[in-house]
Design an enzyme around this catalytic site. Sequence first.
Site, PDB file in Angstrom:
ATOM      1  N   HIS A  50     -13.653  -1.755   0.797  1.00  0.00           N
ATOM      2  CA  HIS A  50     -12.827  -2.921   1.102  1.00  0.00           C
ATOM      3  C   HIS A  50     -13.507  -4.139   0.491  1.00  0.00           C
ATOM      4  O   HIS A  50     -14.742  -4.252   0.508  1.00  0.00           O
ATOM      5  CB  HIS A  50     -12.656  -3.108   2.612  1.00  0.00           C
ATOM      6  CG  HIS A  50     -11.794  -4.283   2.962  1.00  0.00           C
ATOM      7  ND1 HIS A  50     -10.570  -4.512   2.390  1.00  0.00           N
ATOM      8  CD2 HIS A  50     -11.993  -5.320   3.821  1.00  0.00           C
ATOM      9  CE1 HIS A  50     -10.048  -5.622   2.876  1.00  0.00           C
ATOM     10  NE2 HIS A  50     -10.897  -6.136   3.749  1.00  0.00           N
TER      11      HIS A  50
ATOM     12  N   ASN B 209     -20.919  -2.411  10.642  1.00  0.00           N
ATOM     13  CA  ASN B 209     -21.988  -1.844  11.467  1.00  0.00           C
ATOM     14  C   ASN B 209     -21.515  -1.174  12.744  1.00  0.00           C
ATOM     15  O   ASN B 209     -22.299  -1.010  13.682  1.00  0.00           O
ATOM     16  CB  ASN B 209     -23.016  -2.932  11.824  1.00  0.00           C
ATOM     17  CG  ASN B 209     -24.399  -2.356  12.069  1.00  0.00           C
ATOM     18  OD1 ASN B 209     -24.664  -1.195  11.765  1.00  0.00           O
ATOM     19  ND2 ASN B 209     -25.292  -3.161  12.628  1.00  0.00           N
TER      20      ASN B 209
ATOM     21  N   ASP C  22     -11.720 -13.186   4.698  1.00  0.00           N
ATOM     22  CA  ASP C  22     -10.938 -12.053   4.198  1.00  0.00           C
ATOM     23  C   ASP C  22      -9.472 -12.447   4.131  1.00  0.00           C
ATOM     24  O   ASP C  22      -8.872 -12.793   5.149  1.00  0.00           O
ATOM     25  CB  ASP C  22     -11.131 -10.847   5.119  1.00  0.00           C
ATOM     26  CG  ASP C  22     -10.649  -9.542   4.499  1.00  0.00           C
ATOM     27  OD1 ASP C  22      -9.929  -9.597   3.489  1.00  0.00           O
ATOM     28  OD2 ASP C  22     -10.990  -8.473   5.028  1.00  0.00           O
TER      29      ASP C  22
ATOM     30  N   CYS D  76      -6.678  -5.255  -1.646  1.00  0.00           N
ATOM     31  CA  CYS D  76      -7.826  -6.060  -1.231  1.00  0.00           C
ATOM     32  C   CYS D  76      -8.571  -6.713  -2.384  1.00  0.00           C
ATOM     33  O   CYS D  76      -8.971  -7.875  -2.289  1.00  0.00           O
ATOM     34  CB  CYS D  76      -8.772  -5.237  -0.362  1.00  0.00           C
ATOM     35  SG  CYS D  76      -9.642  -3.916  -1.239  1.00  0.00           S
TER      36      CYS D  76
ATOM     37  N   GLU E 123     -30.731   0.491   8.551  1.00  0.00           N
ATOM     38  CA  GLU E 123     -30.090   1.480   9.412  1.00  0.00           C
ATOM     39  C   GLU E 123     -31.123   2.229  10.254  1.00  0.00           C
ATOM     40  O   GLU E 123     -32.142   2.698   9.730  1.00  0.00           O
ATOM     41  CB  GLU E 123     -29.309   2.498   8.564  1.00  0.00           C
ATOM     42  CG  GLU E 123     -28.045   1.941   7.937  1.00  0.00           C
ATOM     43  CD  GLU E 123     -26.891   1.861   8.909  1.00  0.00           C
ATOM     44  OE1 GLU E 123     -27.130   1.966  10.135  1.00  0.00           O
ATOM     45  OE2 GLU E 123     -25.751   1.685   8.460  1.00  0.00           O
TER      46      GLU E 123
ATOM     47  N   TYR F  66      -6.971   4.038  -0.182  1.00  0.00           N
ATOM     48  CA  TYR F  66      -8.325   3.492  -0.063  1.00  0.00           C
ATOM     49  C   TYR F  66      -8.546   2.795   1.272  1.00  0.00           C
ATOM     50  O   TYR F  66      -9.662   2.538   1.687  1.00  0.00           O
ATOM     51  CB  TYR F  66      -8.631   2.531  -1.219  1.00  0.00           C
ATOM     52  CG  TYR F  66      -8.125   1.125  -1.031  1.00  0.00           C
ATOM     53  CD1 TYR F  66      -8.951   0.121  -0.537  1.00  0.00           C
ATOM     54  CD2 TYR F  66      -6.812   0.794  -1.332  1.00  0.00           C
ATOM     55  CE1 TYR F  66      -8.490  -1.173  -0.361  1.00  0.00           C
ATOM     56  CE2 TYR F  66      -6.341  -0.494  -1.159  1.00  0.00           C
ATOM     57  CZ  TYR F  66      -7.182  -1.471  -0.679  1.00  0.00           C
ATOM     58  OH  TYR F  66      -6.715  -2.740  -0.501  1.00  0.00           O
TER      59      TYR F  66
ATOM     60  N   GLU G 196     -31.606  -3.142  14.195  1.00  0.00           N
ATOM     61  CA  GLU G 196     -30.202  -2.782  13.959  1.00  0.00           C
ATOM     62  C   GLU G 196     -29.552  -2.249  15.226  1.00  0.00           C
ATOM     63  O   GLU G 196     -28.401  -2.588  15.545  1.00  0.00           O
ATOM     64  CB  GLU G 196     -30.143  -1.746  12.824  1.00  0.00           C
ATOM     65  CG  GLU G 196     -28.729  -1.418  12.348  1.00  0.00           C
ATOM     66  CD  GLU G 196     -28.185  -0.151  12.978  1.00  0.00           C
ATOM     67  OE1 GLU G 196     -26.959   0.083  12.896  1.00  0.00           O
ATOM     68  OE2 GLU G 196     -28.976   0.603  13.573  1.00  0.00           O
TER      69      GLU G 196
ATOM     70  N   TRP H 205       0.816  -1.196   0.000  1.00  0.00           N
ATOM     71  CA  TRP H 205       0.000   0.000   0.000  1.00  0.00           C
ATOM     72  C   TRP H 205       0.865   1.268   0.000  1.00  0.00           C
ATOM     73  O   TRP H 205       0.397   2.338   0.340  1.00  0.00           O
ATOM     74  CB  TRP H 205      -0.919   0.004   1.212  1.00  0.00           C
ATOM     75  CG  TRP H 205      -2.022  -1.006   1.128  1.00  0.00           C
ATOM     76  CD1 TRP H 205      -3.290  -0.798   0.679  1.00  0.00           C
ATOM     77  CD2 TRP H 205      -1.968  -2.391   1.494  1.00  0.00           C
ATOM     78  NE1 TRP H 205      -4.027  -1.963   0.740  1.00  0.00           N
ATOM     79  CE2 TRP H 205      -3.238  -2.964   1.234  1.00  0.00           C
ATOM     80  CE3 TRP H 205      -0.964  -3.213   2.001  1.00  0.00           C
ATOM     81  CZ2 TRP H 205      -3.532  -4.292   1.473  1.00  0.00           C
ATOM     82  CZ3 TRP H 205      -1.257  -4.555   2.237  1.00  0.00           C
ATOM     83  CH2 TRP H 205      -2.524  -5.084   1.981  1.00  0.00           C
TER      84      TRP H 205
ATOM     85  N   ASP I  80     -20.503   1.979  15.114  1.00  0.00           N
ATOM     86  CA  ASP I  80     -20.785   3.406  15.189  1.00  0.00           C
ATOM     87  C   ASP I  80     -19.471   4.180  15.173  1.00  0.00           C
ATOM     88  O   ASP I  80     -18.446   3.702  15.669  1.00  0.00           O
ATOM     89  CB  ASP I  80     -21.559   3.736  16.463  1.00  0.00           C
ATOM     90  CG  ASP I  80     -23.005   3.279  16.399  1.00  0.00           C
ATOM     91  OD1 ASP I  80     -23.449   2.877  15.310  1.00  0.00           O
ATOM     92  OD2 ASP I  80     -23.677   3.314  17.451  1.00  0.00           O
TER      93      ASP I  80
END
Length: 736
Positions: A389, A452, A412, A330, A501, A575, A506, A294, A454
């Site tokens: 990603h 998800n 991943d 990625c 959302e 990114y 949620e 990167w 915050d």
Amino acid sequence: MCPCCFKKQASSSRDITDRVELVKPPTPAPIPKPSEKEEMKEMEGWSQEFKCCCGSTFHLSVASVDLLSSKTGQNRREHHTDLFHGEDLIIRRGQTFQIEVELNRPFNSDTNKLHIELKTGGLPLVSKGTHVIIPLVDTLEDERWESKIVEQTNSKIKLSVNSPASAVVGLYGLSVITCSLKGDNPSTYNSPKNIVMLFNPWCEEDTVFLEDKDERKEYVLNETGRIYYGTEKQIGARTWNFGQFHEGILEACLFILEKSDMPPSGRGDPVNVVRVVSALINAQDDLGVLVGNWTGDYSNGVSPAAWSTSVEILRKYHSSYGTPVCYGQCWVFSGVTTTVLRCLGIPARSVTNFQSAHDTDVSLTTDVYFDEKLEPLDYLNNDSVWNFHVWNDCWMARPDLPAGYGGWQAIDSTPQETSQGTFRCGPASVSAIRSGQVYLKHDTPFVFAEVNSDKIYWQRNLDGTFNQIHSEKKAVGHCISTKAVGSDERADITHLYKHQEGSEEERIAVETASRHGSKPDMYSSPSAEDVSMEVRIDGEGPRMGADAQLSIVVKNLSSEPRQAILHSQVAVMYYTGVLKGTIKKEQMPWVLTYQQYQNQLVDQAALMLTLSGRVNETKQVLANQTTFRMRTPDLVITPLGEAVVGKEMAAKITFTNPLPRTLKDVVFRVEGLGLQKGHVVVVGDVGGLATVTLTEHFIPSQPGPKKLVASLDCKQLTQVHGVANIVVLLFMVSLA
């Protein structure tokens, strides 16, 4: 004549013929034709004890084995492996296959025994399922290793062999053992050809079973796909050649399995296999396939943005006996992972998450720190939000988890954080992620935070402590995307990863997850907020080479007047969410000219705009971070002539430099599965605003819909690519 007689006659010291006489033989007496019963009796005698003139007995043995491995044969067609190159026997577990055995005499089960043995791995053991003894039975039953004679012609027999749906996948050696009923005088024949066993998404008993026919076609058999990038408001797409059936790819995937430290007995469980694959696609700690980079300096390899295929990467890795390939980011890690999993028979797809959080402390929140003057404290901002990603979904049952958490699993291969000491991630149940059940393995907290968490804003006090001043509950996990089944359209699968959302479901998921994080008491009662702020990007957004202009919209939701001062800062961003440096700091209005960013951009041409301020009347804090990118042009690919197997055709590739500056050392990469092999075209320098055109000549080798993919690579401009859809005919159709 038996071997011992042959040896005795051949051992005569002087066997010389000095005269030849021709003697007319007497006319033989007619021999009566035996009845069918006598023929059977004679055959039985042959099978029980066949003796030579010397009295020696011929023991039953195998002369040859035909694995019936032709691409067009019954085995490969029924096992959906006829797309693989080569003539090896490639089969899927949980399904019968046939082989033919040629013996030295007819087989009689009343006097002889025969069985098959399969071995895989360096130390095959029956107890581990890596040494399989397959008995000969009269009736085949499901879910077990068995074989049955389905045809017998003289000394040739055809066997139907059944395997359980839990069989170990990989490369097997095959042997056929014959002996008498007493077990005397065993004879072993080792087949010179191996068998490849794969997972079977067509088999209901296999844990990777995928019921929907169209989804199997897409997620197992499709050799091309789309990978998405950019920002949520400027979603870009590029075609990727997975090429899982291409020549040499199966061998490369089996090599990866052999290279892992997973014992062969573990290859029957797809959870183990995908966990190993996620580790070995990156080279971070185990000399895996791809080196991540990167930095922006790719002088010792290929720029990640230049790849458009997994084939070249995997073949290079295999041919170099496991030397990592340079370089990947990625989307490259994900593309190669899709190839390997589909090749092994595990349904898989590449998935892009926009505004993807990287939680570094397992708090399940993304934290942003400011000083007393609301200036960002970069040295504390270890958490980041990548503008996009790319990872993978793979399909399987999860018998290791409570009921209801099978189906799509997130893995991943991009090396971000370690899992049990190794750079890997998953498989994490997408259902568990959606409901906040982050205590279910593997690595569910990390993926939950990506989609998800915050975003919590903190301000430093004069005494060095921090107070929470603002939170964004909809900051991460937007427009989660994958290629649609059966088309090149984008499918939004955000609903699979999270509830709507702001909904009660949620919020419950977020609170459930946070209780298992490193800061379980993070959330405080929200304060009243009556001023909102958002950043809007018009159309497809700013283009490379032009000025960038965004709209900042502030709304007063109360009936009272409000006044606020906003501060803005725009920085070049990798990114991954890592900032390279600030370009501009000012108060409103906001325009970023080409001269301000022309020498600052990195790989993805991405920037982050940070806004902060306070409402004078209520002291409400306004904070927002928006990522956007400068759109790059596409390569325009125009097919020329008829596309027919065996007939030369051409394609014109056109590129226009959008910048008023010269692009240095421009390179094109072109590939089309079934059209032409991947290769590099060195163009050199392209002047400012100039247009360059290449004409590619090639001869299609396979009929059907194909894709010609091209990409441009140079230091000043990346993520430039194009694709042409070409339908290749098997032969020319002439209309009278």
